[in-house]
Design a protein around this motif. Structure first.
Motif, PDB file in Angstrom:
ATOM      1  N   LYS A   1      63.402  61.096  29.468  1.00 48.93           N
ATOM      2  CA  LYS A   1      62.356  61.188  29.792  1.00 48.93           C
ATOM      3  C   LYS A   1      61.422  60.722  29.172  1.00 48.93           C
ATOM      4  O   LYS A   1      60.969  60.525  28.007  1.00 48.93           O
TER       5      LYS A   1
ATOM      6  N   GLY B   1      57.885  60.367  29.972  1.00 49.43           N
ATOM      7  CA  GLY B   1      56.341  60.755  30.959  1.00 49.43           C
ATOM      8  C   GLY B   1      56.155  59.424  31.769  1.00 49.43           C
ATOM      9  O   GLY B   1      57.128  59.675  33.097  1.00 49.43           O
TER      10      GLY B   1
ATOM     11  N   GLY C   1      58.488  57.332  33.893  1.00 50.54           N
ATOM     12  CA  GLY C   1      60.147  58.033  34.775  1.00 50.54           C
ATOM     13  C   GLY C   1      61.075  58.024  33.357  1.00 50.54           C
ATOM     14  O   GLY C   1      60.804  59.098  32.393  1.00 50.54           O
TER      15      GLY C   1
ATOM     16  N   PHE D   1      55.816  57.948  39.082  1.00 52.01           N
ATOM     17  CA  PHE D   1      55.749  57.402  40.563  1.00 52.01           C
ATOM     18  C   PHE D   1      54.152  57.430  39.651  1.00 52.01           C
ATOM     19  O   PHE D   1      53.230  58.801  38.791  1.00 52.01           O
TER      20      PHE D   1
ATOM     21  N   VAL E   1      50.287  58.573  38.702  1.00 46.94           N
ATOM     22  CA  VAL E   1      49.372  59.505  38.895  1.00 46.94           C
ATOM     23  C   VAL E   1      48.248  59.271  38.624  1.00 46.94           C
ATOM     24  O   VAL E   1      47.823  58.936  38.117  1.00 46.94           O
TER      25      VAL E   1
ATOM     26  N   GLY F   1      55.559  71.226  31.902  1.00 44.47           N
ATOM     27  CA  GLY F   1      56.523  71.367  32.672  1.00 44.47           C
ATOM     28  C   GLY F   1      57.034  70.515  33.509  1.00 44.47           C
ATOM     29  O   GLY F   1      57.526  71.321  34.409  1.00 44.47           O
ATOM     30  N   ALA F   2      56.447  69.124  33.410  1.00 46.53           N
ATOM     31  CA  ALA F   2      56.771  68.542  33.952  1.00 46.53           C
ATOM     32  C   ALA F   2      58.942  68.290  34.135  1.00 46.53           C
ATOM     33  O   ALA F   2      59.624  67.911  34.540  1.00 46.53           O
ATOM     34  N   GLY F   3      58.888  68.949  32.677  1.00 45.73           N
ATOM     35  CA  GLY F   3      59.964  68.245  32.386  1.00 45.73           C
ATOM     36  C   GLY F   3      61.074  69.547  32.567  1.00 45.73           C
ATOM     37  O   GLY F   3      62.080  69.170  33.893  1.00 45.73           O
TER      38      GLY F   3
ATOM     39  N   ASN G   1      61.569  61.941  39.447  1.00 45.05           N
ATOM     40  CA  ASN G   1      60.067  61.570  38.490  1.00 45.05           C
ATOM     41  C   ASN G   1      58.851  62.338  39.367  1.00 45.05           C
ATOM     42  O   ASN G   1      58.102  62.582  38.751  1.00 45.05           O
TER      43      ASN G   1
ATOM     44  N   GLY H   1      58.244  65.418  38.558  1.00 43.18           N
ATOM     45  CA  GLY H   1      57.290  65.255  37.287  1.00 43.18           C
ATOM     46  C   GLY H   1      55.932  65.078  37.349  1.00 43.18           C
ATOM     47  O   GLY H   1      54.957  65.227  37.100  1.00 43.18           O
TER      48      GLY H   1
END
Ligand code: ATP
Length: 309
Positions: free
Chosen positions: A225, A227, A230, A245, A247, A255-257, A282, A285
């Protein structure tokens, strides 16, 4: 009839709304927090049956965690309650937008009493995927043994092992963490580290070297991962970056992971091509970082599909 099994500690989280030293805070809204239950909730929202196992304290906090996770549609039927210890809790202290402290009250918690004998093999064997994090083995010796037993059961029953290292240096020494995370990685089929975690585990710097080292000569799937960039996919057959994507604004990166892991596991369960699973991971996330909370922003299937368009 579960499709995925995961195990770990979920704590009661007290996070005040105002930015102030806890010395002066008087009110603490109550939520739940736990990486493995986040993944289970993420999978549930994507339409999968996820089983989450933990040991909880008898009493109000244990009931709260249990009911909350069950309320998200996760199967909690294998959870155990104990009178021997309390449910872990933590307090978050936001001093400024950049400065956050976390105070854990989890040593000797109910979850840290998980033991290998607590695992129900027949229940676990219904699942196709075992999801593990590097947090659970850090909680106690018996938790470490429980994770190793879960691996044994998964191997025996032909389950795919997905491992997110989730390095937590507050829980154990760097030396032990490195040793155990690598030991679990060796058994895993799919490994989902952040780049820094991968570097920590392998001692390598370049992303390709980190991934190659995590393969350990086996036919594993390594997804690193990175960040906003991607993810990087590394298998025997291919080495490729899969773009994230865009942001507009990162509201809360936590919590993205976990959302990413839910996206990957969903792809495995649907037997999708890896590229597609990573693309969805992705997207999830990205959606999680755009909303507050660790798991509140985990999207439902329809929302991810819409976002990806
Ligand atoms: P966590 O903070 O939950 O521990 P992590 O460190 O495990 O996260 P990250 O790389 O931060 O992992 O995020 C996981 C995935 O979420 C990334 O691979 C990416 O797909 C997505 N993601 C994270 N941050 C962003 C961002 N700023 N923009 C777009 N996508 C993002």
């Amino acid at each position: 009839d579960i499709e995925v099994f995961t195990l770990g500690e979920t704590m009661v989280v007290f996070q005040p709304e105002q930015m102030q030293s806890l010395e002066y805070v008087q009110q603490f809204p109550k939520r739940i927090g736990g990486a493995e239950s986040n993944v289970a909730i993420g999978l549930s929202r994507l339409g999968h049956r996820a089983g989450w196992f933990s040991k909880l304290g008898e009493g109000s906090f244990g009931q709260y965690v249990y009911k909350y996770i069950r309320g998200e549609g996760v199967d909690t039927s294998s959870c155990l309650f104990t009178e021997q210890a309390l449910t872990g809790v933590l307090f978050k202290e936001q001093l400024s937008p950049e400065d956050m402290n976390v105070y854990y009250y989890r040593k000797g918690s109910a979850a840290s009493l998980m033991e290998p004998e607590d695992l129900d093999e027949a229940y676990m064997a219904q699942a196709k995927v075992l999801h593990l994090t590097g947090i659970t083995p850090a909680l106690s010796k018996s938790c470490y043994k429980t994770v190793m037993k879960a691996i044994e059961i998964a191997k025996k029953n032909g389950m795919t092992i997905v491992f997110d290292p989730n390095l937590r240096l507050k829980l154990w020494s760097a030396e032990t963490a490195k040793k155990v995370l690598n030991e679990i990685a060796l058994h895993a089929d799919v490994i989902l580290p952040g780049l820094d975690e991968g570097r920590f585990m392998t001692g390598k710097t370049e992303i390709e070297d980190v991934a190659e080292s995590l393969m350990a000569g086996y036919d594993k799937t390594i997804i690193i991962k990175i960040g906003s960039k991607g993810a990087y996919l590394h298998t025997k057959e291919e080495k490729v970056y899969i773009e994230g994507f865009p942001v507009q604004q990162v509201v809360d990166p936590v919590g993205a992971g976990d959302g990413f892991a839910a996206g990957i596991i969903s792809g495995i369960l649907k037997q999708e091509p890896l590229h597609q699973a990573i693309k969805r991971a992705n997207a999830i996330g990205a959606m999680v970082v755009m909303s507050h909370g660790d798991f509140e922003g985990l999207p439902y299937l329809k929302a991810v599909e819409q976002f990806m368009k």
